[in-house]
Design an enzyme around this catalytic site. Sequence first.
Site: not given
Ligand code: R5P
Length: 338
Positions: A246, A211
């Site tokens: 997201g 990502k």
């Molecule tokens: C990131 O390191 C976490 O494991 C999650 O992928 C992230 O915090 C999810 O955030 P969001 O739902 O806002 O993309």
Amino acid sequence: MDREEPKIFACRAGAEFGEKICSELNHIYTKKEDLKGFQLGKSKVTQFADTELKVEILENVRDNDIFLVQSLTNKSMEHSINENLMEMLIFIDALRRAKASRITLVAPNMAYSRQDKQKGREPITAKLVAKIISSAGADGLITMDLHADQVAGFYDIGIDNLHGSTLIMEYLKEKFGSLSDWVFASPDAGGAARAEHYAKRLNAGYAISSKRRDYSQANKVEKIYVLGDVEGKKVCIVDDIISSAGTLVHAAREIHKKGAVEVYAAVTHAIFNEPASERLTEIYKEGILKEVIGIDTVTHSKRFKLENPWFREISAAPLLAKAIRNINRGLSVSKLYE
Ligand code: R5P
């Protein structure tokens, strides 16, 4: 040392989850005829006009083994995480001054644990919160899937960081039987070990997504690349948290585009901050995502659950109740996973 049976108290935001724990404890403890069974200890929280809080313990707790339940992220109430945190600290202080012999916090979603490293002049809030909890007088913490395992090292009190994956795997096996033809995918490189863990335990395949975030816009995910074979497979994206969704939505779209036949998501902390439910409803309606499995470490309203058919909540209460019993009796907690 022989301890008395545990006593369960809950802060206001933790009351619903605390009730579930009491009900589980009533199943796992053989009832004695003279016992009323487990129920939440009596307490009273007063909020003053200036929003300051006062907590009163309305029953004797002298020399008792207390477990204090708090759902720091409770989406069915107006309280912020900060208010819930403050109430929890005041509650610990009240229990300590009422001479409880041991106070173990049961906070399944430990807020602030994502702020665990320093970039520039930023704070390490996960460490700050750990210090405040010890200073308030807690002797231990039971939680689930801290954002990073090393956050446990910030605490100078005994900590049991339980694994949500145990509950998720049980659910998936019960619903789908063998999962050996599935692929477990992480939505980002940081979660690769988690996806691999699921794949190993379930004898399934795994995929990693990479990502790239655009830090100029809070929470915006730029692009996701999927590494691994997902074509023709049922894929479950595993993560610790869904916040704005997201990350998940981008990964699900990409995995679907790469030919997965069904896409599921499973997380420990289903926080669903705005605009998560809109985003997830959209890809559910488009037929891209079949289900989002989340554990009740975050409390959601009945209405939220009814309005979002893609959400399947599973409960951590049975596992936490067993952890409470084992801690109270001085038994192993890791044994609960065997
Ligand atoms: C990131 O390191 C976490 O494991 C999650 O992928 C992230 O915090 C999810 O955030 P969001 O739902 O806002 O993309």
